[in-house]
Design an enzyme around this catalytic site. Structure first.
Site, mmCIF file in Angstrom:
data_model
loop_
_atom_site.group_PDB
_atom_site.id
_atom_site.type_symbol
_atom_site.label_atom_id
_atom_site.label_comp_id
_atom_site.label_asym_id
_atom_site.label_seq_id
_atom_site.Cartn_x
_atom_site.Cartn_y
_atom_site.Cartn_z
ATOM 1 N N CYS A 126 39.761 -49.060 -73.842
ATOM 2 C CA CYS A 126 39.363 -50.250 -73.089
ATOM 3 C C CYS A 126 39.717 -50.195 -71.622
ATOM 4 O O CYS A 126 39.248 -51.025 -70.847
ATOM 5 C CB CYS A 126 39.995 -51.495 -73.700
ATOM 6 S SG CYS A 126 41.764 -51.655 -73.371
ATOM 7 N N GLY A 127 40.586 -49.308 -71.201
ATOM 8 C CA GLY A 127 40.978 -49.304 -69.804
ATOM 9 C C GLY A 127 41.982 -50.401 -69.510
ATOM 10 O O GLY A 127 42.708 -50.853 -70.378
#
Length: 275
Positions: A115-116
């Site tokens: 997801c970062g």
């Protein structure tokens, strides 16, 4: 230092029969990024190009814009009880005079390979101002036919993917379709940070006139990283998010999704794609 791939035992079933064999998997290990000795973020990544990943991350955070702003990038010893070097902790020491950003609990975040960055306090905090002139004025023009050829060129260059089938890729292309750089990682945001970090280390930022192609989808974070590096065109083989489209429209960046063969969707900046 961790390897890019590891071997594991697997029971493989084919045509109703089972057999035991070794399988090659992509390695995933945590990397803690420190800034002037202070913890800033942790990301799950594929080991390799760790220094580029760290400085590329700092470009996307608006901390760095040029190689001379970095005094040193080093692995940190003493990260374990026995004092050994795990090669999973990197410290970026800023050069004298480079302002140190405010490192608060809101910015001290954990990032996953999928997801970062997930710890920003608000959307406004994520809309970091780029250190370079905006991409809106970049005169890049790319024929749709040429753009349609890039996913195959990217895939052909993914050497580790051929062995594991479990890696994302980011490829940097010239306006003429030449592959300038390619990085693979379990996280597509890490692959982009490695691309941007290597460009900073080589003194090539901003990346004007360049095309960034990513496997998978185009999230807001990837769009932000492209804008922060001065990249005028971001293309993805899958869908963009609504915020990625909003950022592309606001910044003047061209955003292409579902790039598959001759088909594509242009969500922003269609004037750069010629038919």
């Amino acid at each position: 230092m961790g390897r890019v791939t590891e071997r594991r035992r697997v029971v493989r079933i084919r045509n109703g029969g089972a057999g035991v064999r070794p399988d090659t998997l992509v390695a995933e290990e945590p990397l803690e990024i420190r800034l002037n000795g202070r913890p800033l973020a942790i990301t799950m990544r594929t080991p390799g190009d760790d220094f580029a990943l760290a400085v590329g991350f700092l470009v996307s955070e608006g901390v760095l814009g040029a190689a001379e702003e970095v005094q040193a990038v080093t692995y940190c010893e003493g990260a374990t009880r026995d004092g050994s070097n795990t090669y999973n902790v990197v410290n970026v020491q800023l050069a004298a005079g480079v302002p140190l950003p405010d490192i608060t609990l809101e910015r001290n975040v954990y990032t996953t390979s999928s997801c970062g960055l997930c710890g920003k306090a608000s959307l406004d905090a994520v809309r970091t101002a780029t250190r370079f002139p905006g991409v809106a004025a970049d005169p890049l023009r790319v024929p749709a036919r040429l753009l349609s050829e890039l996913p195959d060129r990217l895939r052909a260059a993914q050497k580790v993917f051929d062995r594991t089938g479990g890696l994302h890729a980011a490829g940097l292309f010239s306006a003429g379709g030449d592959l300038l750089d390619l990085r693979e990682d379990v996280g597509r945001h890490n692959a982009v940070d490695k691309i941007v970090g290597r460009a900073l280390q080589a003194g090539r930022l901003p990346l004007t006139g360049a095309v960034l192609l990513v496997s998978g989808r185009a999230s807001f974070e990837l769009a932000q990283k492209a804008v922060m590096a001065g990249i005028p065109l971001l293309a993805a083989v899958s869908a963009p998010s609504s915020l990625a489209v909003d950022l592309a429209l606001e910044s003047g960046m061209t955003l292409v999704g579902f790039l598959r063969g001759p088909d594509m969707n242009i969500y922003a900046g269609e004037e750069r794609i010629t038919l």
